[in-house]
Structures are given as C-alpha cells and as structure tokens.
Design a protein around this motif. Structure first.
Motif, PDB file in Angstrom:
ATOM      1  N   ILE A  41     -97.596 -39.518 103.823  1.00  0.00           N
ATOM      2  CA  ILE A  41     -97.050 -38.154 103.784  1.00  0.00           C
ATOM      3  C   ILE A  41     -97.117 -37.513 105.172  1.00  0.00           C
ATOM      4  N   HIS A  42     -98.221 -37.737 105.874  1.00  0.00           N
ATOM      5  CA  HIS A  42     -98.386 -37.175 107.218  1.00  0.00           C
ATOM      6  C   HIS A  42     -97.296 -37.701 108.165  1.00  0.00           C
ATOM      7  N   GLN A  43     -96.952 -38.986 108.051  1.00  0.00           N
ATOM      8  CA  GLN A  43     -95.918 -39.556 108.906  1.00  0.00           C
ATOM      9  C   GLN A  43     -94.528 -39.063 108.524  1.00  0.00           C
ATOM     10  N   MET A  44     -94.338 -38.728 107.244  1.00  0.00           N
ATOM     11  CA  MET A  44     -93.023 -38.307 106.751  1.00  0.00           C
ATOM     12  C   MET A  44     -92.723 -36.827 106.992  1.00  0.00           C
ATOM     13  N   ARG A  45     -93.743 -36.028 107.229  1.00  0.00           N
ATOM     14  CA  ARG A  45     -93.548 -34.574 107.220  1.00  0.00           C
ATOM     15  C   ARG A  45     -92.609 -34.095 108.324  1.00  0.00           C
ATOM     16  N   GLY A  53     -95.437 -33.894  98.783  1.00  0.00           N
ATOM     17  CA  GLY A  53     -96.794 -34.240  98.387  1.00  0.00           C
ATOM     18  C   GLY A  53     -96.811 -35.131  97.164  1.00  0.00           C
ATOM     19  N   ILE A  54     -98.025 -35.406  96.696  1.00  0.00           N
ATOM     20  CA  ILE A  54     -98.228 -36.293  95.543  1.00  0.00           C
ATOM     21  C   ILE A  54     -99.260 -35.668  94.619  1.00  0.00           C
ATOM     22  N   VAL A  55     -98.985 -35.714  93.322  1.00  0.00           N
ATOM     23  CA  VAL A  55     -99.925 -35.244  92.312  1.00  0.00           C
ATOM     24  C   VAL A  55    -100.260 -36.425  91.399  1.00  0.00           C
ATOM     25  N   ASP A  56    -101.527 -36.511  90.961  1.00  0.00           N
ATOM     26  CA  ASP A  56    -101.909 -37.659  90.121  1.00  0.00           C
ATOM     27  C   ASP A  56    -101.938 -37.269  88.651  1.00  0.00           C
ATOM     28  N   GLU A  57    -102.332 -38.188  87.799  1.00  0.00           N
ATOM     29  CA  GLU A  57    -102.282 -37.979  86.349  1.00  0.00           C
ATOM     30  C   GLU A  57    -103.312 -36.970  85.852  1.00  0.00           C
ATOM     31  N   THR A  58    -104.249 -36.585  86.728  1.00  0.00           N
ATOM     32  CA  THR A  58    -105.215 -35.550  86.345  1.00  0.00           C
ATOM     33  C   THR A  58    -104.767 -34.163  86.792  1.00  0.00           C
ATOM     34  N   SER A  59    -103.500 -34.060  87.232  1.00  0.00           N
ATOM     35  CA  SER A  59    -102.874 -32.788  87.653  1.00  0.00           C
ATOM     36  C   SER A  59    -103.353 -32.291  89.007  1.00  0.00           C
ATOM     37  N   VAL A  60    -104.008 -33.142  89.789  1.00  0.00           N
ATOM     38  CA  VAL A  60    -104.546 -32.740  91.092  1.00  0.00           C
ATOM     39  C   VAL A  60    -103.627 -33.221  92.211  1.00  0.00           C
ATOM     40  N   ILE A  62    -103.161 -34.832  95.457  1.00  0.00           N
ATOM     41  CA  ILE A  62    -104.021 -35.742  96.214  1.00  0.00           C
ATOM     42  C   ILE A  62    -103.530 -35.971  97.637  1.00  0.00           C
ATOM     43  N   ALA A  63    -102.296 -35.567  97.934  1.00  0.00           N
ATOM     44  CA  ALA A  63    -101.758 -35.684  99.293  1.00  0.00           C
ATOM     45  C   ALA A  63    -100.658 -34.646  99.452  1.00  0.00           C
ATOM     46  N   CYS A  64    -100.567 -34.033 100.638  1.00  0.00           N
ATOM     47  CA  CYS A  64     -99.550 -33.006 100.842  1.00  0.00           C
ATOM     48  C   CYS A  64     -99.340 -32.765 102.340  1.00  0.00           C
ATOM     49  N   SER A  65     -98.103 -32.424 102.696  1.00  0.00           N
ATOM     50  CA  SER A  65     -97.819 -32.102 104.095  1.00  0.00           C
ATOM     51  C   SER A  65     -98.471 -30.783 104.492  1.00  0.00           C
ATOM     52  N   GLU A  66     -98.771 -29.935 103.502  1.00  0.00           N
ATOM     53  CA  GLU A  66     -99.559 -28.721 103.732  1.00  0.00           C
ATOM     54  C   GLU A  66    -101.002 -29.047 103.326  1.00  0.00           C
ATOM     55  N   LEU A  67    -101.842 -29.315 104.299  1.00  0.00           N
ATOM     56  CA  LEU A  67    -103.177 -29.823 104.030  1.00  0.00           C
ATOM     57  C   LEU A  67    -104.009 -28.915 103.121  1.00  0.00           C
ATOM     58  N   GLY A  68    -103.765 -27.624 103.194  1.00  0.00           N
ATOM     59  CA  GLY A  68    -104.531 -26.672 102.401  1.00  0.00           C
ATOM     60  C   GLY A  68    -104.314 -26.815 100.903  1.00  0.00           C
ATOM     61  N   ARG A  69    -103.254 -27.508 100.506  1.00  0.00           N
ATOM     62  CA  ARG A  69    -102.960 -27.644  99.075  1.00  0.00           C
ATOM     63  C   ARG A  69    -103.614 -28.878  98.438  1.00  0.00           C
ATOM     64  N   ILE A  70    -104.200 -29.752  99.277  1.00  0.00           N
ATOM     65  CA  ILE A  70    -104.860 -30.943  98.729  1.00  0.00           C
ATOM     66  C   ILE A  70    -106.062 -30.513  97.887  1.00  0.00           C
ATOM     67  N   GLY A  71    -106.134 -31.030  96.666  1.00  0.00           N
ATOM     68  CA  GLY A  71    -107.191 -30.644  95.738  1.00  0.00           C
ATOM     69  C   GLY A  71    -106.752 -29.567  94.762  1.00  0.00           C
ATOM     70  N   GLU A  72    -105.602 -28.976  95.005  1.00  0.00           N
ATOM     71  CA  GLU A  72    -105.058 -27.938  94.122  1.00  0.00           C
ATOM     72  C   GLU A  72    -104.668 -28.546  92.774  1.00  0.00           C
ATOM     73  N   VAL A  73    -104.903 -27.812  91.696  1.00  0.00           N
ATOM     74  CA  VAL A  73    -104.565 -28.304  90.354  1.00  0.00           C
ATOM     75  C   VAL A  73    -103.191 -27.788  89.964  1.00  0.00           C
ATOM     76  N   ASN A  74    -102.306 -28.692  89.605  1.00  0.00           N
ATOM     77  CA  ASN A  74    -100.949 -28.349  89.174  1.00  0.00           C
ATOM     78  C   ASN A  74    -100.851 -28.618  87.678  1.00  0.00           C
ATOM     79  N   GLU A  75    -101.097 -27.598  86.885  1.00  0.00           N
ATOM     80  CA  GLU A  75    -101.177 -27.773  85.436  1.00  0.00           C
ATOM     81  C   GLU A  75     -99.837 -28.099  84.789  1.00  0.00           C
ATOM     82  N   SER A  76     -98.753 -27.981  85.555  1.00  0.00           N
ATOM     83  CA  SER A  76     -97.432 -28.321  85.011  1.00  0.00           C
ATOM     84  C   SER A  76     -97.244 -29.822  84.869  1.00  0.00           C
ATOM     85  N   ILE A  77     -98.074 -30.586  85.579  1.00  0.00           N
ATOM     86  CA  ILE A  77     -97.956 -32.044  85.536  1.00  0.00           C
ATOM     87  C   ILE A  77     -99.020 -32.613  84.604  1.00  0.00           C
TER      88      ILE A  77
END
Length: 392
Positions: A41-45, A53-60, A62-77
């Motif tokens: 993601i860092h190379q693609m930004r 970015g990328i969200v995993d099956e636990t709705s978290v 786990i990777a994002c071009s905006e570093l501050g969003r890593i660890g954020e919970v996305n309950e829509s997923i």
C-alpha cells in the motif's frame, strides 16, 4: 477418582497450552501479513492518488495509505460483505474482497464510487491476492518446516498447520544438512535455492551462519546410493563452480511430517560422527555410520574404563604414527599380511615384525580376529575422547 480428576486437569492444561501456542503462531503470521500489505500500500499510494487500504475479516483496517487509520474498526465490513465476489460501495468507498483461501479474508478499499475506483480496487485485489499467495507458499511453509525439524512446534499443532497450508504430510522425505566449511562471497543458500527450484516440494532452510537444511521430497523407490549421489552433486556444484567447500550429513528417509525432526537430528549426528572418525569424508550418511554411531553414543566415563581394561597402562600412547598407519592399512586390507605389505611397499617379514611389536606393547595380536575387533573399537573410542564432540 482423585487420579482420574488429576488426569482430566492435566489433559485440560495440555489442551489449553496447545491452543494458546497455536493462537500465538496465528497472531505472528497475521502481523507478518499486515506488514507485507502495508509495504505494498505504501508503494502504491503515490501511483494511485486516492486513499487506499485493506480491512480484514475482524473489521479492522490493517493497512492504509493514511497511517492514522490503521487499527480503525470498520463495522460495515463483516463475513457477509466479504463473501461478495463483485466490487461493492459502502459510505463513499469502493471495496473488493480477496483471500488466498476459498472464503475471502480481506477487502481492499479505494476512496470514491466511480468507475476508476472500481478499476483500482479490482487491480489491487488481484495483485494483493497473488502476493499473499506467493508469500504463504514461500515463507509460511518454510517457517513451518523449520519449526518442525527444530522441534519448535507442538506435535498436536503440526497437522493443524499442515492442513491450513495445504501441505502434503504423508509423502516420503529426507533431511540433508549442508555444513559450509569454507566461506566465499557467494551465498550457498541462493545456490541451493536454484538447485532445487520446486518450492512446493523441496525446502531450503537456513539453520545458522554455516548450516543449511534441505528437506527433499522423494519419489518411490529412491535408495541410499541415490541420496549420496544427490549429496555429491551438491558438494561438487558448490566446490567446482563457486569455490565453496562443504560437508553433507544425510538423515534417514521418513514417511510423515512428524518424523522430519528425527531425520534432521540424524543428519546432525552424521556430520558430528564424520568429523570425529573420518574428517576427510564430505558425505556422511546416518545409515552408514556403523560402529562409529555406537561409540558416539557411549558415555565418556564408560569409554575411559574400556581403554583402561583393554590396554596396559600407557601402551596405546607408545604407538608412533608409523605404527598407527600400519595398523590402519592392515585393517583396510582385511587383516591380510601379504596384501598389506604389498600396499605399504615393505617386506612381509617387516610387517610381521611390526605386528609382533604391537602385540608385545598392547597384548593384542591383530592377526587374531577378536583382538583386531577390540583394537579397532579401542582406537575409535580414543579418537572420540580426544575429539570431545558436541552432542545433539
């Protein structure tokens, strides 16, 4: 009843430890995957001028071009949204699910809902899925095999992990241990990777700075001489083409993944025994160690007692190098006086005189089979004690 209850408690504790250890392995692998994704993601930004970015099956996230969003919970997923096979839009972002397994485990997201966002999401999902699959096959399997041969994984976890990695557990394999004895600028690890390119069947594993393990899948009907021929090709390639000298220890052929640890330990023992009893050999097979393997396993105190019983005080120390060389050639020629004298270029009577001298010093007549056996074993025991080898 008390004994049964204690047994139940022990079983529960063992089970809990096994589960805990398994979860620890999973967490470590997830962390490694997350770092892999974040690197991509860092190379693609800079190429994709959007938030990705990328969200995993636990709705978290786990990777994002905006570093501050890593660890954020996305309950829509959740598991239901991840199961979609086509791109989908949620709250202004386009998502595309992907995963190495049959059920998607991740979703890539791109800011925007236009056609370009769908295209970016689709391309990223394909790329990330391929990278993850390659990573799983190359690194996860290698790490798994390394844990197995080094006995760093609980027996109960081996088959769980093998199934997860789609690893064929019930095939014939052997472990060879390559010990580098002279270093060059060439990486022996890279050379061996090129010699055995089939990463799904053969595994090259760094053990330490000087030792590399080869876990080789074998076809039916492979014999010991075939393994020695293969080991010979490794020694010759490293030596003739890359000026790197090595010795190879060969473990026994095993069926089933759990026994790979035994084959690895046998390859270690083969190298150590070879170093003690025949340091000129570059290929040492555990199955061909003979008496040397027995001597290597004896306690040193028992060896010292044996030498005191066999030889008169100091008699073995009085044998000079020429006499010891004569004894060695006599053994090599099956106790044949005429053949040995011919090979040594000495008169038959000269050899008989030397043998009589040995008998007088040690009390053992090497022309007698039983005395010859005792003397042969005693010399090996002496060499073993002088070497003081490292035991595994």
């Amino acid at each position: 009843v008390r004994s049964s209850a204690a047994s139940d408690v022990y079983k529960r504790q063992t089970c809990n430890e096994s589960v805990s250890h398994y979860h620890h392995i999973i967490r470590e692998e997830n962390n490694m995957s997350n770092r892999l994704f974040q690197g991509v993601i860092h190379q693609m930004r800079d190429t994709i001028d959007r938030t990705i970015g990328i969200v995993d099956e636990t709705s978290v996230v786990i990777a994002c071009s905006e570093l501050g969003r890593i660890g954020e919970v996305n309950e829509s997923i959740n598991a239901e949204t991840l199961s979609s096979t086509v791109p989908y839009v949620i709250n202004g972002y386009t998502y595309k699910s992907f995963g190495a397994n049959q059920r998607p485990e991740y979703a890539v997201f791109v800011s925007g809902t236009d056609e370009a966002a769908q295209r970016y999401a689709g391309l990223l999902a394909i790329s990330l899925n391929s990278i993850k699959q390659y990573y799983d096959e190359k690194y996860d399997r290698s790490n798994f095999i390394k844990s197995v041969i080094l006995d760093n994984i609980l027996p109960g976890d081996i088959y769980l992990k093998a199934r997860e990695l789609h690893f064929n557990s019930e095939v014939t394999r052997v472990v060879m241990l390559i010990r580098i004895t002279s270093k060059t600028d060439i990486s022996a690890y890279d050379v061996l990777q090129n010699l055995f390119p089939d990463k799904s069947k053969d595994f090259i594993i760094n053990i330490n700075e000087t030792e590399i393990a080869l876990v080789k899948e074998l076809k039916p009907g492979i014999k010991e001489k075939d393994l020695e021929k293969l080991a010979g090709s490794i020694v010759d390639t490293l030596s003739s083409e890359f000026y790197t000298h090595c010795t190879v220890g060969i473990g026994t052929i095993v069926m089933g993944i759990k026994d790979l640890a035994h084959s690895f330990k046998e390859a270690q023992v083969a190298l150590e025994v070879g170093k003690v009893f025949d340091n000129e050999r570059t290929i040492v097979s555990y199955d061909n160690l003979g008496i040397a393997r027995l001597v290597y396993q004896l306690p040193t105190t028992l060896c010292e007692m044996f030498l005191k019983e066999v030889f008169k005080k100091g008699s073995i120390d009085s044998l000079d190098q020429e006499t010891l060389f004569t004894i060695q050639k006599f053994f090599e020629n099956n106790l044949n006086v005429s053949e040995t004298s011919r090979k040594l270029f000495v008169h038959r009577n000269t050899l008989v005189y030397r043998l009589e001298k040995i008998k007088k010093l040690t009390g053992l007549d090497l022309r007698e089979f039983e005395d010859a056996i005792v003397f042969k074993v005693a010399l090996m025991v002496r060499r073993y004690l002088d070497a003081n080898p490292t035991k595994y």
